[in-house]
Design a protein around this motif. Structure first.
Motif, PDB file in Angstrom:
ATOM      1  N   ALA A  59     -11.024  -0.195   3.801  1.00  0.00           N
ATOM      2  CA  ALA A  59     -11.538  -0.667   2.509  1.00  0.00           C
ATOM      3  C   ALA A  59     -10.457  -1.395   1.724  1.00  0.00           C
ATOM      4  O   ALA A  59     -10.730  -2.386   1.029  1.00  0.00           O
ATOM      5  N   ILE A  60      -9.224  -0.925   1.827  1.00  0.00           N
ATOM      6  CA  ILE A  60      -8.129  -1.584   1.118  1.00  0.00           C
ATOM      7  C   ILE A  60      -7.914  -2.993   1.651  1.00  0.00           C
ATOM      8  O   ILE A  60      -7.790  -3.951   0.880  1.00  0.00           O
ATOM      9  N   VAL A  61      -7.871  -3.129   2.956  1.00  0.00           N
ATOM     10  CA  VAL A  61      -7.656  -4.455   3.541  1.00  0.00           C
ATOM     11  C   VAL A  61      -8.783  -5.404   3.159  1.00  0.00           C
ATOM     12  O   VAL A  61      -8.549  -6.580   2.848  1.00  0.00           O
ATOM     13  N   GLU A  62     -10.005  -4.915   3.144  1.00  0.00           N
ATOM     14  CA  GLU A  62     -11.138  -5.756   2.764  1.00  0.00           C
ATOM     15  C   GLU A  62     -10.995  -6.230   1.322  1.00  0.00           C
ATOM     16  O   GLU A  62     -11.245  -7.412   1.012  1.00  0.00           O
ATOM     17  N   VAL A  84       0.842  -1.190   0.000  1.00  0.00           N
ATOM     18  CA  VAL A  84       0.000   0.000   0.000  1.00  0.00           C
ATOM     19  C   VAL A  84       0.881   1.245   0.000  1.00  0.00           C
ATOM     20  O   VAL A  84       1.774   1.374   0.847  1.00  0.00           O
ATOM     21  N   ALA A  85       0.618   2.153  -0.933  1.00  0.00           N
ATOM     22  CA  ALA A  85       1.271   3.462  -0.935  1.00  0.00           C
ATOM     23  C   ALA A  85       0.334   4.473  -0.306  1.00  0.00           C
ATOM     24  O   ALA A  85      -0.777   4.682  -0.790  1.00  0.00           O
ATOM     25  N   ILE A  86       0.756   5.067   0.817  1.00  0.00           N
ATOM     26  CA  ILE A  86       0.054   6.222   1.348  1.00  0.00           C
ATOM     27  C   ILE A  86       0.851   7.439   0.868  1.00  0.00           C
ATOM     28  O   ILE A  86       1.845   7.285   0.164  1.00  0.00           O
ATOM     29  N   PRO A  87       0.439   8.663   1.156  1.00  0.00           N
ATOM     30  CA  PRO A  87       1.141   9.808   0.576  1.00  0.00           C
ATOM     31  C   PRO A  87       2.652   9.793   0.802  1.00  0.00           C
ATOM     32  O   PRO A  87       3.149   9.435   1.875  1.00  0.00           O
ATOM     33  N   GLY A  88       3.368  10.192  -0.232  1.00  0.00           N
ATOM     34  CA  GLY A  88       4.825  10.246  -0.201  1.00  0.00           C
ATOM     35  C   GLY A  88       5.330  10.835  -1.504  1.00  0.00           C
ATOM     36  O   GLY A  88       4.543  11.284  -2.344  1.00  0.00           O
ATOM     37  N   GLN A 120      -5.349  -3.417 -19.625  1.00  0.00           N
ATOM     38  CA  GLN A 120      -6.409  -2.916 -18.764  1.00  0.00           C
ATOM     39  C   GLN A 120      -6.569  -3.767 -17.510  1.00  0.00           C
ATOM     40  O   GLN A 120      -6.906  -3.250 -16.431  1.00  0.00           O
ATOM     41  N   ARG A 121      -6.315  -5.068 -17.624  1.00  0.00           N
ATOM     42  CA  ARG A 121      -6.506  -5.930 -16.450  1.00  0.00           C
ATOM     43  C   ARG A 121      -5.548  -5.548 -15.312  1.00  0.00           C
ATOM     44  O   ARG A 121      -5.869  -5.746 -14.137  1.00  0.00           O
ATOM     45  N   PHE A 122      -4.389  -4.985 -15.650  1.00  0.00           N
ATOM     46  CA  PHE A 122      -3.466  -4.565 -14.604  1.00  0.00           C
ATOM     47  C   PHE A 122      -3.910  -3.252 -13.970  1.00  0.00           C
ATOM     48  O   PHE A 122      -3.702  -3.043 -12.770  1.00  0.00           O
ATOM     49  N   ILE A 123      -4.506  -2.388 -14.742  1.00  0.00           N
ATOM     50  CA  ILE A 123      -5.105  -1.177 -14.170  1.00  0.00           C
ATOM     51  C   ILE A 123      -6.236  -1.570 -13.233  1.00  0.00           C
ATOM     52  O   ILE A 123      -6.353  -1.058 -12.110  1.00  0.00           O
ATOM     53  N   ASP A 124      -7.075  -2.491 -13.691  1.00  0.00           N
ATOM     54  CA  ASP A 124      -8.214  -2.927 -12.887  1.00  0.00           C
ATOM     55  C   ASP A 124      -7.779  -3.616 -11.593  1.00  0.00           C
ATOM     56  O   ASP A 124      -8.520  -3.618 -10.608  1.00  0.00           O
ATOM     57  N   SER A 125      -6.583  -4.204 -11.606  1.00  0.00           N
ATOM     58  CA  SER A 125      -6.111  -4.927 -10.420  1.00  0.00           C
ATOM     59  C   SER A 125      -5.643  -3.995  -9.310  1.00  0.00           C
ATOM     60  O   SER A 125      -5.539  -4.409  -8.146  1.00  0.00           O
ATOM     61  N   LEU A 126      -5.330  -2.751  -9.658  1.00  0.00           N
ATOM     62  CA  LEU A 126      -4.905  -1.796  -8.635  1.00  0.00           C
ATOM     63  C   LEU A 126      -6.078  -1.426  -7.726  1.00  0.00           C
ATOM     64  O   LEU A 126      -7.176  -1.165  -8.206  1.00  0.00           O
ATOM     65  N   VAL A 127      -5.827  -1.400  -6.446  1.00  0.00           N
ATOM     66  CA  VAL A 127      -6.836  -0.980  -5.475  1.00  0.00           C
ATOM     67  C   VAL A 127      -6.583   0.484  -5.135  1.00  0.00           C
ATOM     68  O   VAL A 127      -5.446   0.874  -4.861  1.00  0.00           O
ATOM     69  N   ALA A 128      -7.612   1.288  -5.173  1.00  0.00           N
ATOM     70  CA  ALA A 128      -7.501   2.701  -4.804  1.00  0.00           C
ATOM     71  C   ALA A 128      -8.693   3.067  -3.934  1.00  0.00           C
ATOM     72  O   ALA A 128      -9.837   3.046  -4.389  1.00  0.00           O
ATOM     73  N   GLU A 129      -8.425   3.367  -2.686  1.00  0.00           N
ATOM     74  CA  GLU A 129      -9.463   3.741  -1.725  1.00  0.00           C
ATOM     75  C   GLU A 129      -8.922   4.857  -0.846  1.00  0.00           C
ATOM     76  O   GLU A 129      -7.710   5.053  -0.756  1.00  0.00           O
ATOM     77  N   ASP A 130      -9.827   5.565  -0.156  1.00  0.00           N
ATOM     78  CA  ASP A 130      -9.379   6.666   0.695  1.00  0.00           C
ATOM     79  C   ASP A 130      -9.252   6.264   2.159  1.00  0.00           C
ATOM     80  O   ASP A 130      -9.070   7.118   3.029  1.00  0.00           O
ATOM     81  N   ALA A 140      -1.912  -1.266  -3.806  1.00  0.00           N
ATOM     82  CA  ALA A 140      -2.967  -0.267  -3.589  1.00  0.00           C
ATOM     83  C   ALA A 140      -2.392   1.120  -3.365  1.00  0.00           C
ATOM     84  O   ALA A 140      -1.256   1.279  -2.903  1.00  0.00           O
ATOM     85  N   PHE A 141      -3.228   2.116  -3.689  1.00  0.00           N
ATOM     86  CA  PHE A 141      -2.952   3.505  -3.351  1.00  0.00           C
ATOM     87  C   PHE A 141      -3.991   3.950  -2.339  1.00  0.00           C
ATOM     88  O   PHE A 141      -5.197   3.857  -2.602  1.00  0.00           O
ATOM     89  N   LEU A 142      -3.537   4.421  -1.182  1.00  0.00           N
ATOM     90  CA  LEU A 142      -4.454   5.007  -0.211  1.00  0.00           C
ATOM     91  C   LEU A 142      -4.613   6.471  -0.613  1.00  0.00           C
ATOM     92  O   LEU A 142      -3.776   7.309  -0.301  1.00  0.00           O
ATOM     93  N   ASN A 143      -5.698   6.728  -1.317  1.00  0.00           N
ATOM     94  CA  ASN A 143      -5.887   7.996  -2.009  1.00  0.00           C
ATOM     95  C   ASN A 143      -6.607   9.009  -1.124  1.00  0.00           C
ATOM     96  O   ASN A 143      -7.688   9.499  -1.454  1.00  0.00           O
ATOM     97  N   VAL A 144      -5.984   9.347  -0.015  1.00  0.00           N
ATOM     98  CA  VAL A 144      -6.594  10.269   0.928  1.00  0.00           C
ATOM     99  C   VAL A 144      -6.615  11.675   0.349  1.00  0.00           C
ATOM    100  O   VAL A 144      -5.625  12.148  -0.224  1.00  0.00           O
ATOM    101  N   ASP A 145      -7.753  12.340   0.460  1.00  0.00           N
ATOM    102  CA  ASP A 145      -7.913  13.730   0.050  1.00  0.00           C
ATOM    103  C   ASP A 145      -7.532  13.936  -1.426  1.00  0.00           C
ATOM    104  O   ASP A 145      -7.051  14.991  -1.811  1.00  0.00           O
ATOM    105  N   GLY A 146      -7.741  12.895  -2.226  1.00  0.00           N
ATOM    106  CA  GLY A 146      -7.459  12.986  -3.655  1.00  0.00           C
ATOM    107  C   GLY A 146      -5.991  13.051  -4.009  1.00  0.00           C
ATOM    108  O   GLY A 146      -5.637  13.445  -5.139  1.00  0.00           O
TER     109      GLY A 146
END
Length: 200
Positions: free
Chosen positions: A171-174, A102-106, A157-167, A131-137
Motif C-alpha cells: 500500500a505504501i508503494v502504491e 519508509v520507517a519500519i519498526p525501530g 496540516q498539509r505536512f501531516i496529510d503528506s505522511l503515508v501510514a499503512e500496515d 512513510a511509516f509502515l505501521n505494522v501491528d499498531g
C-alpha cells in the motif's frame, strides 16, 4: 519509483511480526524492481531486509559511516556499499539515492532518520514522500502525537496529510507512485547551501 530507503532497527525486536514485515519488505521491493537503500548493516531488521531483497534478486545499496563498519557489521554481499565519514553524510547520501523513505519498526535511530527526511521535505530540500509502515499498531501513538502538533499550531496540516501510514509495504508503494508533494514551508531550498549553513 526506482528506489526506496528503508529505516529500521539494528535489533530484531521481541515480536516475530517485526521479522515478518522486514522479510516481506525486502522481497517485495526486489519483486517490484525497486532498489533498496538502507544503512548498510547486517544485524537486526536491517540485515533481514537486505538479505531478503538480495535473495529475491533485488538491488541493495548500503550507506554506513566508517566508524560503524565494524560495530554494525557492514553487510559483505551488497550490490553497492558506500562508506562515508559520519552520520550526517550517511543521511545525505541516502536522501540522494532514494526516491522515497519508509520507517519500519525501530528505535531512536530509525525515528531520527525518517524525521530528518520529513523535515527536509517540509523545507523544500527535496519533494519526496515519507512513510511509516505501521505494522501491528507500532506507530499509532506517534502518529497521534504528530496530529497533536498540528492541532497545537506547530506543524502545518498539509505536512501531516503528506505522511503515508499503512500496515503493509504494498500500500505504501502504491501511494508513493501517486504522491503529490505539499507546498514547502518557505519554497524550495538549495540543499547544498542549506547543508553548508548547518555545518557553520
Amino acid at each position: 519509483m526506482k528506489s526506496i530507503a528503508i529505516f529500521c532497527g539494528s535489533a530484531l525486536g521481541k515480536d516475530s511480526v517485526y521479522l515478518n514485515v522486514a522479510q516481506n519488505v525486502g522481497r517485495y521491493l526486489a519483486q517490484q524492481d525497486i532498489t533498496l537503500v538502507y544503512g548498510g548493516g547486517r544485524s537486526g531488521l536491517m540485515g533481514v531486509v537486505a538479505d531478503c531483497a538480495l535473495q529475491a534478486g533485488g538491488k541493495v545499496i548500503g550507506v554506513i559511516p566508517r566508524v560503524l563498519v565494524d560495530k554494525e557489521l557492514a553487510h559483505p554481499n551488497l550490490t553497492e556499499l558506500h562508506v562515508v565519514e559520519d552520520m550526517q553524510q550517511r543521511k545525505t547520501k541516502m536522501s540522494e539515492l532514494a526516491d522515497g523513505f519508509v520507517a519500519i519498526p525501530g528505535g531512536a535511530g530509525t525515528l531520527e532518520e525518517i524525521f530528518e527526511q520529513w523535515t527536509w521535505a517540509q523545507l523544500g530540500i527535496h519533494l519526496k514522500p515519507c512513510a511509516f509502515l505501521n505494522v501491528d499498531g507500532f506507530y499509532d501513538d506517534l502518529l497521534k502525537f504528530l496530529t497533536l502538533t498540528a492541532e497545537k499550531g506547530f506543524t502545518h496540516q498539509r505536512f501531516i496529510d503528506s505522511l503515508v501510514a499503512e500496515d503493509n509495504i504494498e500500500a505504501i508503494v502504491e501511494k508513493f507512485k501517486h504522491f503529490a508533494a505539499p507546498e514547502p514551508k518557505w519554497g524550495m531550498v538549495e540543499k547544498t547551501e542549506f547543508l553548508v549553513a548547518m555545518d557553520q
